[in-house]
Design a protein around this motif. Structure first.
Motif, mmCIF file in Angstrom:
data_model
loop_
_atom_site.group_PDB
_atom_site.id
_atom_site.type_symbol
_atom_site.label_atom_id
_atom_site.label_comp_id
_atom_site.label_asym_id
_atom_site.label_seq_id
_atom_site.Cartn_x
_atom_site.Cartn_y
_atom_site.Cartn_z
ATOM 1 N N VAL A 92 0.817 -1.207 0.000
ATOM 2 C CA VAL A 92 0.000 0.000 0.000
ATOM 3 C C VAL A 92 0.858 1.268 0.000
ATOM 4 N N HIS A 93 2.070 1.192 0.536
ATOM 5 C CA HIS A 93 2.940 2.363 0.610
ATOM 6 C C HIS A 93 3.572 2.737 -0.725
ATOM 7 N N VAL A 94 3.520 1.841 -1.699
ATOM 8 C CA VAL A 94 4.122 2.131 -3.010
ATOM 9 C C VAL A 94 3.185 1.746 -4.154
ATOM 10 N N ARG A 95 1.896 1.772 -3.907
ATOM 11 C CA ARG A 95 0.944 1.296 -4.915
ATOM 12 C C ARG A 95 0.743 2.252 -6.074
ATOM 13 N N GLU A 96 1.162 3.503 -5.936
ATOM 14 C CA GLU A 96 0.973 4.488 -6.998
ATOM 15 C C GLU A 96 2.289 5.226 -7.260
ATOM 16 N N PRO A 97 2.485 5.705 -8.511
ATOM 17 C CA PRO A 97 3.676 6.516 -8.786
ATOM 18 C C PRO A 97 3.696 7.752 -7.887
ATOM 19 N N GLY B 13 24.754 1.890 14.546
ATOM 20 C CA GLY B 13 23.881 2.996 14.178
ATOM 21 C C GLY B 13 22.416 2.741 14.470
ATOM 22 N N VAL B 14 21.589 3.644 13.956
ATOM 23 C CA VAL B 14 20.144 3.572 14.129
ATOM 24 C C VAL B 14 19.480 3.670 12.765
ATOM 25 N N ARG B 15 18.217 3.261 12.721
ATOM 26 C CA ARG B 15 17.469 3.276 11.470
ATOM 27 C C ARG B 15 16.104 3.905 11.682
ATOM 28 N N LEU B 16 15.588 4.463 10.603
ATOM 29 C CA LEU B 16 14.274 5.096 10.652
ATOM 30 C C LEU B 16 13.639 4.950 9.274
ATOM 31 N N ARG B 17 12.344 4.712 9.248
ATOM 32 C CA ARG B 17 11.618 4.618 7.975
ATOM 33 C C ARG B 17 10.563 5.709 7.944
ATOM 34 N N CYS B 18 10.464 6.412 6.816
ATOM 35 C CA CYS B 18 9.383 7.380 6.637
ATOM 36 C C CYS B 18 8.804 7.208 5.238
ATOM 37 N N PHE B 19 7.618 7.759 5.061
ATOM 38 C CA PHE B 19 6.860 7.587 3.825
ATOM 39 C C PHE B 19 6.604 8.962 3.223
ATOM 40 N N LEU B 20 6.960 9.132 1.950
ATOM 41 C CA LEU B 20 6.805 10.408 1.271
ATOM 42 C C LEU B 20 5.807 10.298 0.134
ATOM 43 N N ASP B 21 5.147 11.409 -0.134
ATOM 44 C CA ASP B 21 4.276 11.529 -1.288
ATOM 45 C C ASP B 21 4.846 12.656 -2.147
ATOM 46 N N LEU B 22 5.592 12.279 -3.179
ATOM 47 C CA LEU B 22 6.241 13.271 -4.033
ATOM 48 C C LEU B 22 5.238 14.060 -4.875
ATOM 49 N N ARG B 23 3.986 13.614 -4.897
ATOM 50 C CA ARG B 23 2.954 14.330 -5.643
ATOM 51 C C ARG B 23 2.490 15.563 -4.896
#
Length: 69
Positions: free
Chosen positions: A7-12, A54-64
């Motif tokens: 669902v996080h990458v279902r659209e361009p 180190g540490v890690r982090l995930r975030c979700f972007l909408d370039l539109r």
């Protein structure tokens, strides 16, 4: 980290960004820089995997949805 959900990458224009750095301050600063440019679902804290540096982090972007400066 959990696998990327379809669902996080279902659209361009939808992007999942995994960030790795030496400390929380660095990953949170980078996430803030991304959130200043695009609509971003941010994380409150980074994670640290046992036995890995180190540490890690995930975030979700909408370039539109670019944000005005």
């Amino acid at each position: 980290m959990e696998p990327i959900n379809e669902v996080h990458v279902r659209e361009p224009g939808l992007v999942v960004v995994d960030i790795a750095a030496a400390d929380d301050a660095t990953v949170l600063a980078f996430q803030e820089a991304l959130a200043g440019r695009w609509a971003t679902a941010t994380a409150d804290r980074a994670t640290q995997d046992a036995g890995r540096p180190g540490v890690r982090l995930r975030c979700f972007l909408d370039l539109r949805q670019p944000l005005d400066s």
